[in-house]
Design a protein around this motif. Structure first.
Motif, short mmCIF file in Angstrom:
data_model
loop_
_atom_site.label_atom_id
_atom_site.label_comp_id
_atom_site.label_asym_id
_atom_site.label_seq_id
_atom_site.Cartn_x
_atom_site.Cartn_y
_atom_site.Cartn_z
N ALA A 286 -46.17 -34.26 1.25
CA ALA A 286 -45.40 -34.62 0.05
C ALA A 286 -44.08 -33.88 -0.02
O ALA A 286 -43.20 -34.25 -0.79
CB ALA A 286 -46.21 -34.34 -1.21
N GLU A 287 -43.91 -32.81 0.78
CA GLU A 287 -42.69 -32.01 0.73
C GLU A 287 -41.64 -32.58 1.68
O GLU A 287 -41.92 -32.83 2.85
CB GLU A 287 -42.98 -30.56 1.10
N ARG A 288 -40.44 -32.76 1.14
CA ARG A 288 -39.34 -33.28 1.95
C ARG A 288 -38.14 -32.36 1.86
O ARG A 288 -37.81 -31.86 0.77
CB ARG A 288 -38.94 -34.69 1.48
N PRO A 289 -37.48 -32.10 2.99
CA PRO A 289 -36.26 -31.28 2.94
C PRO A 289 -35.15 -32.01 2.18
O PRO A 289 -34.93 -33.20 2.40
CB PRO A 289 -35.90 -31.06 4.41
N VAL A 290 -34.47 -31.27 1.32
CA VAL A 290 -33.43 -31.89 0.51
C VAL A 290 -32.20 -31.01 0.45
O VAL A 290 -32.29 -29.77 0.49
CB VAL A 290 -33.90 -32.17 -0.94
N GLY A 291 -31.05 -31.65 0.38
CA GLY A 291 -29.83 -30.96 0.02
C GLY A 291 -29.70 -30.97 -1.49
O GLY A 291 -30.09 -31.94 -2.14
N PHE A 292 -29.20 -29.89 -2.05
CA PHE A 292 -29.13 -29.74 -3.50
C PHE A 292 -27.68 -29.77 -3.93
O PHE A 292 -26.86 -28.97 -3.47
CB PHE A 292 -29.79 -28.43 -3.92
N GLU A 293 -27.34 -30.70 -4.81
CA GLU A 293 -25.96 -30.87 -5.27
C GLU A 293 -25.93 -30.73 -6.79
O GLU A 293 -26.11 -31.70 -7.53
CB GLU A 293 -25.43 -32.25 -4.84
N PRO A 294 -25.73 -29.51 -7.30
CA PRO A 294 -25.71 -29.31 -8.76
C PRO A 294 -24.45 -29.87 -9.38
O PRO A 294 -23.38 -29.89 -8.76
CB PRO A 294 -25.76 -27.78 -8.89
#
Length: 473
Positions: A286-294
């Motif tokens: 269920a875990e996927r690598p993500v880029g975080f864009e605040p």
């Protein structure tokens, strides 16, 4: 969003820290812990949506008219108020906990057949079931009848309305009826038109909404819709299972974007629980690598939170009227993450920019800051842009003449006026300070050209520009 965000500095203060991803991720984690976040997914990732707490919405009013009347009215108008009540439905097997449901008409509530929660409700996330609509595997006690009702996860339940949980009553609500028929829920009647006794060949046609008299309700049978509503509430309130409530909500605000990425990921997002992790490797499918864009709003408040800011009193904020929603997000996030209303020292809204202007960023930024008093709307006209452009050109010339400064004390009156301008800027009164500083700048430039400028005067001037232009002295 913001043309300018600065922390007012004393002459010995260090440069302000930047809002980085770690601070924004930590802030997002705090919002997840408060159950104030939900996600809207697509093939490329997910938008992170923020639902302000009731306390944050209340703080919005308490923070006052710091952004000027036009923007403040827009923010106040963003709050919708819906009168109703909150009923507690204790969890079967864990009766100390309950699903709280906001209801606007509970006169037929005894006929309800289920409770539905949105996919990012804390029960769905903690059960790891946010991607699995349908039966959660839990039941709640109906507070009036004692029946055990199933808890269902439904995508259509709105997290930014009420408590994010609704009572499903197909016989008495059009949306509930459509949902109940789609998945096969029982359609039970708790109200009937006056004089109509259903059964034995007399069939009611749903939905029956806010009319008739109560049936199959025990003590309340025969009571009118309005009377049943009041008597049911009185009974449950006395038992501590209901309370009157006006739901004051702001529509969910986007504050970040999670972008699915196998390269240069900022963390792992668990799609079943909605949690974010900074661990380098996934431990479940269920875990996927993500880029975080605040968003800019989240970065601003994350910075203030990290630096231990209180009410934002040393913040200067200038933004376009088009960024009204982003400013609203800053105000609400500040209340939920910092715990106080957001009251910046300088708060300005840009109404318009003179047509045909394409000034350098330094000119437009300073023009935004000094173009009006705090709380007023800024209209960037040619006059203020030309004044700022001239000021910056003179400033560059003064810096180039630094070698001409005499190492001696300054003249009393001139130095006093420079110190007054510095105090005005530090206090956020930049509009008036800029007017004074333009005059002082001309005098300082003339003194430098004749060799009459002192180091004390020059240093005080550079402290003013450090505060005003956010540059090193």
């Amino acid at each position: 969003m913001a043309a300018l965000l600065r922390r007012a500095k004393a002459s010995t203060a260090s440069e302000p820290s930047e809002a980085g991803r770690p601070a924004s991720l930590a802030a997002l984690g705090a919002l997840l812990e408060q159950d104030l976040i939900h996600f809207s997914e697509d093939e490329a990732g997910a938008d992170v949506l923020y639902v302000p707490s009731p306390g944050a919405v209340a703080a919005l009013k308490e923070s006052g008219d710091v952004f000027g009347s036009a923007l403040s009215r827009r923010h106040q108008d963003a709050v919708r108020a819906t009168p109703g009540a909150i009923f507690r439905f204790p969890l079967v097997g864990d009766e100390q906990s309950a699903v709280e449901v906001f209801i606007t008409d509970w006169s037929p509530c005894h006929a309800a057949c289920a409770v539905a929660i949105h996919r990012d409700h804390r029960l769905a996330r903690r059960a790891g079931r946010r991607r699995q609509p349908g039966f959660l595997g839990r039941y709640v006690h109906h507070p009036l009848t004692g029946d055990q009702l199933p808890v269902l996860i439904a995508d259509w339940v709105k997290p930014d309305f009420g408590t994010g949980a609704v009572l499903i009553n197909p016989a008495h609500d059009t949306a509930d009826l459509a949902y109940g028929r789609a998945i096969g829920l029982p359609i039970r009647f708790g109200l009937t038109p006056a004089g109509v006794h259903p059964g034995l060949g007399r069939w009611l046609v749903p939905p029956v909404i806010k009319t008739g008299v109560a049936i199959k309700s025990g003590l309340f049978d025969g009571a009118s819709h309005g009377e049943a509503r009041q008597r049911i509430f009185d009974e449950l309130e006395a038992a501590g299972l209901a309370r009157g409530h006006t739901d004051r909500k702001v529509a969910a605000l986007p504050i970040a974007r999670l972008r699915f990425s196998d390269a240069a990921a900022d963390g792992l997002w668990n799609q079943d629980t909605g949690s974010l992790s900074l661990e380098p490797e996934a431990t479940s499918a269920a875990e996927r690598p993500v880029g975080f864009e605040p968003s800019a709003a989240l970065q601003i408040v994350a910075t203030l939170r990290e630096e231990g800011a209180d009410g934002g009193e040393d913040v200067w904020l200038v933004a376009a009227m088009a960024a009204a929603e982003a400013i609203l997000a800053v105000r609400l996030l500040h209340a939920d993450l910092v715990g106080t209303p957001f009251r910046p020292a300088v708060a300005k809204v840009v109404h318009r920019v003179e047509a045909g202007r394409a000034d350098a960023a330094a000119v437009s930024d300073l023009s935004l800051l000094v173009g009006a008093r705090s709380g007023e709307v800024v209209a960037l006209r040619n006059q203020i842009l030309e004044q700022v452009s001239s000021f910056l050109a003179s400033h560059a010339q003064i810096k180039a003449m630094a070698r001409l400064v005499e190492d001696r004390d300054g003249h009393g009156r001139f130095l006093e006026r420079l110190r007054s301008a510095r105090a005005q800027i530090a206090a956020g009164d930049v509009h008036e300070a800029f007017t004074d500083l333009r005059k002082l700048q001309k005098e300082l430039k003339a003194a430098l050209e004749t060799g009459a400028a002192s180091k004390q005067e020059y240093d005080t001037y550079t402290e003013c520009t450090w505060l005003l232009l956010d540059e090193a002295a």
